[in-house]
Design a protein around this motif. Structure first.
Motif, short mmCIF file in Angstrom:
data_model
loop_
_atom_site.label_atom_id
_atom_site.label_comp_id
_atom_site.label_asym_id
_atom_site.label_seq_id
_atom_site.Cartn_x
_atom_site.Cartn_y
_atom_site.Cartn_z
N PHE A 88 111.32 -9.72 24.41
CA PHE A 88 112.20 -9.44 25.06
C PHE A 88 112.43 -10.77 25.79
CE2 PHE A 88 111.03 -5.31 23.59
CZ PHE A 88 112.05 -4.56 23.63
N ASP A 89 113.62 -11.22 26.03
CA ASP A 89 113.95 -12.26 26.86
C ASP A 89 114.32 -11.65 28.09
OD1 ASP A 89 115.74 -14.26 27.98
OD2 ASP A 89 116.33 -15.07 26.21
N LEU A 90 113.99 -12.21 29.16
CA LEU A 90 114.09 -11.48 30.52
C LEU A 90 115.46 -11.89 31.00
CD1 LEU A 90 110.72 -11.55 32.60
CD2 LEU A 90 111.75 -9.85 30.90
N SER A 91 116.01 -13.15 30.52
CA SER A 91 117.29 -13.45 30.94
C SER A 91 118.50 -12.42 30.44
CB SER A 91 117.68 -14.84 30.68
OG SER A 91 117.98 -15.01 29.22
N ASP A 92 118.20 -11.50 29.55
CA ASP A 92 119.16 -10.53 29.36
C ASP A 92 119.24 -9.58 30.39
OD1 ASP A 92 119.59 -12.15 26.78
OD2 ASP A 92 118.24 -10.96 25.70
N TYR A 93 118.27 -9.41 31.28
CA TYR A 93 118.24 -8.29 31.95
C TYR A 93 118.40 -8.57 33.64
CZ TYR A 93 116.47 -6.64 27.84
OH TYR A 93 116.09 -6.26 26.47
N SER A 94 119.08 -7.76 34.22
CA SER A 94 119.45 -8.11 35.85
C SER A 94 118.13 -7.48 36.60
CB SER A 94 120.62 -7.61 36.12
OG SER A 94 120.72 -6.24 36.09
N ASP A 95 117.59 -6.50 36.21
CA ASP A 95 116.32 -5.98 36.76
C ASP A 95 115.20 -5.09 35.86
OD1 ASP A 95 117.58 -3.43 35.98
OD2 ASP A 95 118.57 -3.30 37.85
N SER A 96 114.32 -4.93 36.40
CA SER A 96 113.11 -4.23 35.62
C SER A 96 113.58 -2.83 35.09
CB SER A 96 111.71 -4.01 36.52
OG SER A 96 112.27 -3.18 37.72
N LYS A 97 114.63 -2.02 35.71
CA LYS A 97 114.98 -0.71 35.20
C LYS A 97 115.68 -1.00 33.86
CE LYS A 97 117.73 3.15 36.28
NZ LYS A 97 118.58 3.84 37.25
N ALA A 98 116.60 -1.89 33.70
CA ALA A 98 117.15 -2.35 32.57
C ALA A 98 116.05 -2.74 31.13
CB ALA A 98 118.22 -3.28 32.44
#
Length: 185
Positions: free
Chosen positions: A28-38
């Motif tokens: 999972f690429d963290l740049s694809d998400y704005s926060d930990s919930k998503a």
């Protein structure tokens, strides 16, 4: 997460599958998400074939160890990356050093904003250029910035022992980590 080459990623599997002998999971690429919930939502969605999957972070890249473990991702991870994305590379490296080696954040109990404020007060800069000794380079800059020798005649300034003064500064008052200098508060 501006540097796409060094984008934080996590390989997410589950303990159930691991205990059954499988390393099945996904990067999972963290740049694809704005926060930990998503992020967590996608992780659970990916492992929806398991009843109540217990997520296992089997590997990660470009995430400081103080933000992650095998079963835990710090709640401020995305905020940490937002903050460091706004910094230049040297300053972001210094902030990671400050968090991991100086104040031991997040285990020290401070919140991220307090930690950032402490960093801003403590960080003196990166010194690794002209002199090859960061402590000595900082000392020359320190003496110039403070005007310590400005009232001393130029003839006598030549006799000032910068190396000895640098040793004294770094015995009590300043610390150096990989060329980054911090004031000890």
């Amino acid at each position: 997460m501006k540097n796409l080459e060094n984008t934080p990623k996590i390989y997410v599997g589950t303990y159930g599958q691991y205990n059954d002998g499988s390393l099945f999971g996904k990067w999972f690429d963290l740049s694809d998400y704005s926060d930990s919930k998503a992020f967590y939502k996608d992780c659970y969605e990916y492992h929806r074939n398991e009843f109540l999957p217990e997520l296992m972070f089997q590997d990660w890249e470009y995430i400081p160890d103080f933000l992650i473990s095998e079963s835990w991702l710090h709640e401020d991870t995305f905020r940490y990356f937002e903050i460091t994305d706004e910094m230049d590379e040297d300053r972001a490296e210094a902030f990671e050093i400050y968090c991991s080696s100086i104040v031991l954040w997040p285990s020290n109990g401070n919140d991220l904003d307090e930690t950032l404020q402490g960093f801003e007060e403590s960080y003196q800069g990166y010194f690794s250029g002209t002199i090859k000794d960061p402590e000595l380079e900082f000392t020359y800059q320190y003496i110039e910035d403070t005007g310590m020798l400005s009232d001393v005649p130029e003839l006598l300034q030549r006799y000032f022992d910068y190396e000895a003064f640098a040793r004294d500064l770094f015995l009590e008052g300043y610390s150096e980590y990989d060329g980054h200098v911090f004031a000890d508060y």
